[in-house]
Design an enzyme around this catalytic site. Structure first.
Site, mmCIF file in Angstrom:
data_model
loop_
_atom_site.group_PDB
_atom_site.id
_atom_site.type_symbol
_atom_site.label_atom_id
_atom_site.label_comp_id
_atom_site.label_asym_id
_atom_site.label_seq_id
_atom_site.Cartn_x
_atom_site.Cartn_y
_atom_site.Cartn_z
ATOM 1 N N TYR A 124 13.795 47.334 -57.817
ATOM 2 C CA TYR A 124 13.994 46.334 -58.869
ATOM 3 C C TYR A 124 14.174 47.066 -60.185
ATOM 4 O O TYR A 124 13.251 47.718 -60.663
ATOM 5 C CB TYR A 124 12.773 45.417 -58.903
ATOM 6 C CG TYR A 124 12.931 44.096 -59.626
ATOM 7 C CD1 TYR A 124 14.003 43.832 -60.454
ATOM 8 C CD2 TYR A 124 11.971 43.100 -59.473
ATOM 9 C CE1 TYR A 124 14.131 42.626 -61.104
ATOM 10 C CE2 TYR A 124 12.075 41.879 -60.121
ATOM 11 C CZ TYR A 124 13.147 41.647 -60.939
ATOM 12 O OH TYR A 124 13.276 40.448 -61.593
ATOM 13 N N LYS A 127 17.961 45.722 -56.926
ATOM 14 C CA LYS A 127 18.315 44.542 -57.710
ATOM 15 C C LYS A 127 18.357 44.968 -59.168
ATOM 16 O O LYS A 127 17.373 45.487 -59.705
ATOM 17 C CB LYS A 127 17.271 43.441 -57.522
ATOM 18 C CG LYS A 127 17.505 42.227 -58.429
ATOM 19 C CD LYS A 127 16.306 41.288 -58.414
ATOM 20 C CE LYS A 127 16.518 40.128 -59.391
ATOM 21 N NZ LYS A 127 15.318 39.260 -59.510
ATOM 22 N N THR A 131 10.892 34.207 -60.750
ATOM 23 C CA THR A 131 11.149 32.802 -61.052
ATOM 24 C C THR A 131 10.126 31.914 -60.370
ATOM 25 O O THR A 131 9.795 30.835 -60.859
ATOM 26 C CB THR A 131 12.575 32.415 -60.605
ATOM 27 O OG1 THR A 131 13.501 33.370 -61.120
ATOM 28 C CG2 THR A 131 12.954 31.029 -61.100
ATOM 29 N N ILE A 142 20.590 38.116 -56.293
ATOM 30 C CA ILE A 142 19.271 37.484 -56.297
ATOM 31 C C ILE A 142 19.241 36.679 -57.580
ATOM 32 O O ILE A 142 19.287 37.239 -58.673
ATOM 33 C CB ILE A 142 18.127 38.500 -56.215
ATOM 34 C CG1 ILE A 142 18.121 39.174 -54.837
ATOM 35 C CG2 ILE A 142 16.785 37.821 -56.467
ATOM 36 C CD1 ILE A 142 17.035 40.233 -54.653
#
Length: 295
Positions: A137, A165, A49, A204
């Site tokens: 991730y 995540k 982001t 997250i």
């Protein structure tokens, strides 16, 4: 949420840009203070982001270093350390450690990289030598590699590999990861209330840039097992989070954050501006969140 190295709401913070497209560090530091005041538990600097892949290596280092300095122990600090070359990931992880980060978030090898479990384990084992906690991730739709329950168990044999995540957006797959009893951090905005109930160890969350107080509230409600409140707050957030997940995620986060008073400029090129129709859709999806965040 279970005991975790990175519990609660870890904000995948935007990287602000000025009118010339340069990183606006003054605004960046001011936003960190505002998000701390809102009650976030941690920050991910140079996140997706935050436009990680569209920052130069030097810009990414500056974002991480200055972010960690401003936070100064008041919240957890996670640095995105993903890169194409393993040596670069190791170097970024070492920099994050030296800058005072509490951990790094690292994509598995991507862009036509290896997909077999042994190669992925070897990759994370190299990064683990730095001695900093690692969050893997799982975003198979973007990377082409899926972290399965079996692979997660193997990766967690590394003492430094602390959590994954999961941004797959697949709740069934996420529940299977959670069932391992290992730390799974939700990274799919529309799944937040469901992931909290399923037992994710933390969040997250890029969409939390837009409505941090509301996002902190749902996280706190889950911690206190106030599930009726989780459902109620989730209903408030659902139109916005679902809209973000439809596509052009980063541009929509930047645009919506401006509407709620957490402006961070415009997303850097190659991203363009979103249309007036999408701005109108964002405003509708925000609903009462604008007034709620202004309280």
């Amino acid at each position: 949420m279970s005991t975790s190295a990175f519990p609660g709401l870890n904000l995948a913070i935007t990287t602000p840009f000025d009118l010339s497209g340069q990183v606006d560090f003054g605004r960046f530091e001011a936003l960190i203070e505002r998000y701390l005041a809102a009650g976030v538990d941690g920050f991910v600097f140079s996140s997706g982001t935050g436009m990680h892949v569209y920052l130069t290596p030097e810009e990414s280092r500056c974002v991480i270093e200055r972010g960690a300095r401003v936070v100064s122990g008041r919240a957890k600090v996670i640095a995105q350390a993903s890169a194409l070359l393993t040596a670069d990931v190791v170097a970024r992880t070492q920099f994050a450690k030296d800058a005072g980060a509490d951990g790094v978030m690292v994509l598995p090898p991507f862009f036509e990289g290896p997909s077999d479990d042994e190669s992925i384990f070897d990759f994370y084992a190299e990064v683990a030598k730095v001695g900093l906690p690692i969050i893997g991730y799982n975003v198979p739709q973007a990377v082409g590699v899926r972290i399965t329950p079996d692979l997660l168990r193997k990766l967690c044999e590394l003492p430094e590999f602390r959590a994954v995540k999961d941004s797959s957006g697949d709740l069934i797959s996420q529940v299977r990861l959670i069932a391992t009893g290992l730390d799974v951090i939700n990274g799919a905005d529309p799944l937040v209330p469901f992931s909290l109930f399923a037992g994710c160890s933390g969040l997250i969350w890029g969409g939390a840039n837009i409505a941090p107080r509301t996002c902190v509230a749902i996280t706190k409600a889950a911690k206190e097992k106030r599930w009726d409140d989780v459902r109620a707050i989730g209903r408030q957030l659902e139109p916005l989070m679902s809209l973000l997940w439809e596509g052009d995620y980063v541009q929509h986060v930047y645009a919506a954050a401006h509407v709620t008073g957490y402006g961070c400029g415009s997303a850097r090129k190659p991203f363009g501006s979103i249309s007036s129709d999408r701005i109108a859709a964002l405003r509708q999806a925000l609903g009462g969140l604008v007034e709620q965040e202004a309280l």
